[in-house]
Scaffold this motif. Structure first.
Motif, mmCIF file in Angstrom:
data_model
loop_
_atom_site.group_PDB
_atom_site.id
_atom_site.type_symbol
_atom_site.label_atom_id
_atom_site.label_comp_id
_atom_site.label_asym_id
_atom_site.label_seq_id
_atom_site.Cartn_x
_atom_site.Cartn_y
_atom_site.Cartn_z
ATOM 1 N N GLN A 1 -1.428 3.538 -3.527
ATOM 2 C CA GLN A 1 -0.836 4.301 -2.425
ATOM 3 C C GLN A 1 -0.368 3.356 -1.316
ATOM 4 N N LEU A 2 -1.188 2.363 -0.987
ATOM 5 C CA LEU A 2 -0.785 1.366 0.010
ATOM 6 C C LEU A 2 0.427 0.576 -0.467
ATOM 7 N N LYS A 3 0.426 0.246 -1.737
ATOM 8 C CA LYS A 3 1.543 -0.505 -2.326
ATOM 9 C C LYS A 3 2.845 0.280 -2.155
ATOM 10 N N GLU A 4 2.819 1.552 -2.477
ATOM 11 C CA GLU A 4 4.014 2.395 -2.341
ATOM 12 C C GLU A 4 4.432 2.513 -0.877
ATOM 13 N N ALA A 5 3.461 2.717 0.013
ATOM 14 C CA ALA A 5 3.760 2.878 1.434
ATOM 15 C C ALA A 5 4.395 1.612 2.019
ATOM 16 N N LYS A 6 3.932 0.447 1.565
ATOM 17 C CA LYS A 6 4.464 -0.828 2.075
ATOM 18 C C LYS A 6 5.724 -1.264 1.334
ATOM 19 N N GLY A 7 5.995 -0.630 0.195
ATOM 20 C CA GLY A 7 7.197 -0.968 -0.565
ATOM 21 C C GLY A 7 7.111 -2.291 -1.309
ATOM 22 N N VAL A 8 5.896 -2.704 -1.679
ATOM 23 C CA VAL A 8 5.752 -3.937 -2.451
ATOM 24 C C VAL A 8 5.704 -3.603 -3.935
ATOM 25 N N ARG A 9 6.040 -4.585 -4.763
ATOM 26 C CA ARG A 9 6.146 -4.345 -6.198
ATOM 27 C C ARG A 9 4.814 -4.349 -6.924
ATOM 28 N N GLY A 10 3.866 -5.127 -6.448
ATOM 29 C CA GLY A 10 2.603 -5.256 -7.157
ATOM 30 C C GLY A 10 1.412 -5.039 -6.245
ATOM 31 N N ARG A 11 0.244 -5.111 -6.835
ATOM 32 C CA ARG A 11 -1.000 -4.915 -6.093
ATOM 33 C C ARG A 11 -1.470 -6.184 -5.386
ATOM 34 N N THR A 12 -1.010 -7.326 -5.835
ATOM 35 C CA THR A 12 -1.498 -8.603 -5.311
ATOM 36 C C THR A 12 -1.404 -8.711 -3.791
ATOM 37 N N PRO A 13 -0.262 -8.394 -3.165
ATOM 38 C CA PRO A 13 -0.207 -8.538 -1.705
ATOM 39 C C PRO A 13 -1.212 -7.639 -0.974
ATOM 40 N N ILE A 14 -1.451 -6.470 -1.502
ATOM 41 C CA ILE A 14 -2.401 -5.544 -0.886
ATOM 42 C C ILE A 14 -3.813 -6.103 -1.001
ATOM 43 N N ILE A 15 -4.165 -6.578 -2.179
ATOM 44 C CA ILE A 15 -5.506 -7.121 -2.401
ATOM 45 C C ILE A 15 -5.707 -8.386 -1.574
ATOM 46 N N GLU A 16 -4.691 -9.258 -1.515
ATOM 47 C CA GLU A 16 -4.785 -10.475 -0.705
ATOM 48 C C GLU A 16 -5.033 -10.147 0.755
ATOM 49 N N GLU A 17 -4.267 -9.202 1.294
ATOM 50 C CA GLU A 17 -4.421 -8.825 2.699
ATOM 51 C C GLU A 17 -5.819 -8.265 2.960
ATOM 52 N N ALA A 18 -6.306 -7.419 2.063
ATOM 53 C CA ALA A 18 -7.640 -6.839 2.231
ATOM 54 C C ALA A 18 -8.717 -7.919 2.188
ATOM 55 N N LEU A 19 -8.598 -8.855 1.258
ATOM 56 C CA LEU A 19 -9.590 -9.929 1.170
ATOM 57 C C LEU A 19 -9.557 -10.829 2.399
#
Length: 114
Positions: A86-104
């Protein structure tokens, strides 16, 4: 050639990892009524495509390592993956990696401040 798991056992064992199991190759031709030459071309094309994909993935991972990245593989609860998606879609990124990196990064920063 004979088909099926029995044939694999008779011919000396398991299928190579880059090939579909014999049980999936021959019955497909027989079931669909394809001539042997068509079945052979399908198997050959799938094998060569799989080999190219393996080479491309290896080259991609090598470039990532050279850029200082490390591949991490983990299992996550389904609800956490849904939230990441859901975060990935909201931010418009292609993969999960940027979301997981930011969270970590956020988590680590919070731990260091505590």
């Amino acid at each position: 050639p004979a088909a099926g798991p029995a044939a694999a056992a008779e011919s000396g064992g398991a299928d190579p990892p880059h090939r579909f199991p014999r049980a999936l190759q021959i019955p497909f031709r027989q079931k669909e009524g394809l001539p042997e030459s068509v079945e052979s071309r399908l198997t050959c094309n799938m094998s060569s495509n799989a080999e190219q994909i393996r080479k491309d993935v290896a080259a991609h991972r090598r470039r990532l390592r050279e850029a200082g990245r490390t591949f991490v593989n983990t299992d996550l609860p389904a609800e956490l993956v849904r939230a990441i998606d859901q975060l990935k879609e909201a931010k418009g990124v292609r993969g999960r990696t940027p979301i997981i990196e930011e969270a970590l990064r956020f988590y680590i920063e919070q731990q260091q401040e505590a």
